[in-house]
Design a protein around this motif. Structure first.
Motif: not given
Length: 400
Positions: A242-250, A303-323
């Motif tokens: 499910v996370a992979k589907m969401i990560a590939k979307g907008s 297997s984990a790399h296949s879920v987020f092959p390009a990582g989450l968007p940088s804007s998301v990582l930046s916004s939630h880095l402290a988390f």
């Protein structure tokens, strides 16, 4: 393609699988013939997905070779069910190649077959409630119903929702989630992914808050309360899909709290080392970058790399880095009894974060933001080191 002879063989195989032939042997051989054609003449099967036997030119007879497969998944014969189950993966791969119009027609027929009197829905209900009448192995029968549910969910499409049949359909899998045998509950989570794929194919409506909550709620409940580690692992795998589907979307930012903030902490505090390890691998993969999307970094989980092959968007990582840093800095992860594999996974997580910060610094026009990221990571890492040292000192004092 094998030409007209293959089409005649397909017509005969489909006919053999129909209700006109009560013989289990005939139905099984019909399915085997379709399976051989799937391997030898897949392009012809794509062209004949709905069939034209008995119809005039240009008229498609609903059902085709797909209908015998899903109808056989709920057959009263164990051997027929087993043969149909062996064909589902290849069948779904072929169905995915069909054009949208053919898939729509296939979905329409499947919904009719699902809701018909003595149809697939009723058969699955009986397989769940009266499993002893369907074979010697009750658990295998119930798992078969769950597998049939998952297969049907992949082909029913949005018409199942639009026609108002979704609630009746969901009752099958809801019963499987609370079934006494852990193997059945685990199978339920493997099939549950099909519902997410169904929603994801409806103009990306998986990210709709209500539908996302419907999909994620059983996964969250299992990961937090399920006693069986094997069932929790199945729920983890379903969540990663499910996370992979969401990560590939907008809609990653919009869905962040429901999909990521809700689940990562649960994964990293699980009592099962395998789940914690995979959670840390997924954490590291989330900080991947498009520059490294072809292959996972050395030592990373494929297997984990296949879920987020390009990582989450940088804007998301930046916004939630402290988390994310608070997850990696959790003192419980660094307990003296932590296994060496977990220690390596934690180190990989820190390396992934530091690498992401370095690459972001090289691309960000805002130097202040890059510096703030680096300061936050360094301070978090330093505090984690101090906490670990304090834990070690306390342990040594207790031993003395």
């Amino acid at each position: 393609q094998l030409g007209e002879s293959s089409r005649r063989l397909l017509e005969a195989a489909v006919h053999a699988c129909s209700g006109a032939f009560p013989s289990v042997g005939v139905r099984t051989e019909g399915l085997k013939a379709i399976a051989r054609l799937q391997e030898q003449s897949s392009q012809m099967l794509l062209a004949e997905a709905l069939g034209k036997a008995g119809a005039g030119e240009g008229q498609a007879r609903n059902g085709g070779w797909v209908q015998p497969i899903y109808m056989s998944l709920v057959s009263q014969s164990e051997s027929v069910r087993a043969q149909a189950q062996s064909m589902t993966e290849r069948s779904l791969a072929l169905i995915a190649q069909l054009d949208s119009s053919t898939r729509h027609n296939l979905s329409s027929q499947a919904v009719q077959d699902l809701m018909a009197e003595s149809g697939c829905l009723q058969s699955m209900q009986l397989m769940m409630k009266e499993s002893g009448k369907w074979g010697k192995d009750k658990e295998a029968t119930v798992k078969g119903a769950v597998k049939a549910w998952g297969f049907l969910a992949r082909i029913l499409g949005g018409k199942l929702v639009k026609d108002g049949h979704i609630n009746a359909f969901l009752k099958i899998i809801e019963a499987a989630f609370v079934y006494q045998a852990p193997a059945v509950r685990a199978e339920a989570f493997r099939s549950w992914v099909s519902l997410a794929q169904l929603f994801n194919g409806m103009n990306s409506t998986l990210a709709h808050p209500k539908r996302l909550e419907l999909v994620l709620s059983p996964l969250s409940t299992a990961l937090e309360n399920e006693a069986s580690a094997s069932v929790r692992r199945a729920a983890l795998h379903a969540w990663s899909r499910v996370a992979k589907m969401i990560a590939k979307g907008s809609q990653v930012e919009r869905s962040f709290a429901a999909v990521f903030a809700r689940f990562f902490p649960v994964l990293l505090r699980d009592a099962d080392a395998t789940i914690r390890s995979e959670g840390l691998h997924l954490f590291a993969a989330a900080f991947g970058t498009a520059k490294r999307h072809a292959e996972p970094p050395q030592g990373a989980s494929k297997s984990a790399h296949s879920v987020f092959p390009a990582g989450l968007p940088s804007s998301v990582l930046s916004s939630h880095l402290a988390f994310f840093l608070s997850l990696l800095a959790a003192p419980a992860l660094y307990a003296p009894a932590a296994e060496q594999q977990q220690q390596r996974d934690l180190a990989s997580g820190w390396v992934a974060v530091l690498r992401w910060v370095g690459e972001e610094a090289a691309t960000l026009a805002n130097e202040e933001q890059a510096a703030a990221h680096l300061e936050l990571v360094v301070c978090s890492l330093a505090q984690t080191v101090r906490d670990v040292q304090q834990q070690q000192q306390q342990q040594q004092q207790q031993q003395q």
